[in-house]
Design an enzyme around this catalytic site. Structure first.
Site, PDB file in Angstrom:
ATOM      1  N   HIS A 217       0.857  -1.195   0.000  1.00 39.87           N
ATOM      2  CA  HIS A 217       0.000   0.000   0.000  1.00 39.87           C
ATOM      3  C   HIS A 217       0.882   1.230   0.000  1.00 39.87           C
ATOM      4  O   HIS A 217       1.936   1.261   0.643  1.00 39.87           O
ATOM      5  CB  HIS A 217      -0.890   0.025   1.242  1.00 39.87           C
ATOM      6  N   GLY A 365     -20.234   9.647   3.959  1.00 39.94           N
ATOM      7  CA  GLY A 365     -20.925   9.304   2.732  1.00 39.94           C
ATOM      8  C   GLY A 365     -20.077   9.307   1.491  1.00 39.94           C
ATOM      9  O   GLY A 365     -20.545   9.669   0.409  1.00 39.94           O
TER      10      GLY A 365
END
Length: 407
Positions: A217, A365
């Site tokens: 990563h 969100g």
């Protein structure tokens, strides 16, 4: 490849590890420049995009764009203020609010977009089978992104390399999520006042098929606010299922050279920071075997920070590709594949329980496919599993419980 019993499908979508940072823009000469233009439209939805601070633009090379879905179908999966972009519609710069070609936001974007192109090309060559799919979008609040994801490859089960450039306003709840470490992201603003921000970053996660080849990563980012705050952050870390000391030493040695070039004190500091950050506290072990990690990096000139971030980002291929080349064709047993899946379960646990970017994105969100792309396609959880004492698996786990100074 069929999903074995006991495996859990996690995600298969556009890549991105969300970044939650804020800062203000230094110019080439080191002076602080105002980030977001006064009067720019601010939308609450802009905050959701902060979860994608590593998933976006790059020049649209044709082979990355040949799997584009129909725009009308794609629109339902994006936020209402996002517009799907065909390959020819991707702008040269998503930091369109910066007219100064020497501004930090423009220069950082150019750096990460070049890196995205180069890394995707190298990984496609290494895989030899699969190509990256590209999803690109713009957002009405400012900026946009490109996610590139490779799946079902000969070498990689899943790999993603994303960049994003987003700007808008962070409301109080987002600022709170971004200030868990006590760093004031809202400096220059009244309590509860929305903070205009600019965020730009590149993020990648790669999950090889062979358990002898490690997951990796990396994430490099730049952040600024109109309140006079700016900083750089990022790092690169390795998560092997099986310990090959030569691989770990090569990986850490590559980043030690990068750090030493800029300041000999950086590597031990960033290596220890990486070990701490990627710890799965409830397991008492690290997610992997570390690398470097840094945040709130603004203790020297902007030029020095950009140079370091550039060198660290560009070192990725030298640090990782030789390891995968050595391990991708090694033989492995079904038992060793199961151990890889168990370790991937640990990867999932860290990202969903502790990773600040993931948590922030889910709370605000963000685009779910982008947020969860960092997870492997499959993982495994066995009840009360312990590797056999003295086994290769046990020795590997011991290094994750007790961090080693590899170089």
């Amino acid at each position: 490849m069929k999903t074995p019993v006991g495996f859990v499908g996690v995600s298969s979508g556009a890549c991105v590890r969300p970044v939650v940072r804020s800062a203000q823009g230094p110019s080439q000469n080191g002076a602080v420049r105002v980030g977001v233009a006064a009067g720019r439209t601010c939308r609450k939805a802009a905050v959701r995009d902060l979860a994608m601070t590593t998933s976006s633009p790059a020049s649209s090379a044709g082979k990355h764009a040949d799997a584009q879905p129909d725009a009308s179908k794609k629109s339902a999966a994006f936020f209402s203020n996002h517009t799907y972009l065909a390959p020819h519609e991707v702008p040269e710069l998503l930091a369109s609010g910066s007219e100064d070609a020497q501004s930090m936001r423009v220069r950082f974007e150019r750096m990460i977009r070049t890196a995205q192109d180069e890394i995707c090309a190298a990984i496609e060559k290494l895989d030899g089978k699969a190509k990256f799919r590209q999803d690109a979008w713009s957002r009405s609040g400012g900026g946009g992104g490109i996610a590139r994801v490779l799946t079902d490859g000969a070498v990689f089960e899943k790999a993603g390399v994303n960049v994003s450039v987003v700007y808008g306003v962070m409301p109080p709840e987002a600022i709170k999520a971004a200030t868990e470490r006590g760093v004031a992201r809202d400096a220059g603003f009244k309590e509860g006042e929305p903070v205009p921000y600019f965020a730009c970053g590149i993020s990648s996660v790669m999950h090889p098929r062979n358990p002898m080849a490690p997951t990796v990563h990396f994430n490099y980012r730049y952040f600024e606010t109109d309140g006079g705050v700016w900083w750089f952050g990022g790092g690169t870390d390795l998560t092997p299922s099986y310990l090959f000391e030569d691989d770990i030493k090569h990986f850490h040695g590559t980043y030690k050279k990068v750090c030493d070039k800029h300041d000999p004190e950086l590597f031990p500091k960033f290596k220890a920071w990486c070990d701490r950050y990627f710890t799965i506290t409830h397991r008492g072990e690290m997610r992997g075997m570390g690398g470097i990690f840094f945040d709130d990096f603004n203790d020297r000139s902007p030029e020095q920070h950009l140079a370091f971030s550039t060198d660290a980002c560009n070192a990725f291929l030298d640090a990782y590709v030789p390891i995968v080349q050595r391990r991708k064709d090694l033989e492995y047993s079904p038992k060793q594949k199961e151990w890889q899946q168990i370790r991937r379960g640990r990867y999932v646990e860290f990202n969903l329980v502790y990773d600040r970017g993931t948590i922030f994105g889910l709370k605000t969100g963000g685009r779910i496919e982008s947020i969860l792309m960092s997870l492997p396609e499959t993982a495994r959880w066995e009840y009360d599993h312990h590797p056999e004492e003295g086994s290769w698996e046990a020795k590997t786990l011991e290094c994750m419980k007790n961090p080693v100074d590899w170089v």
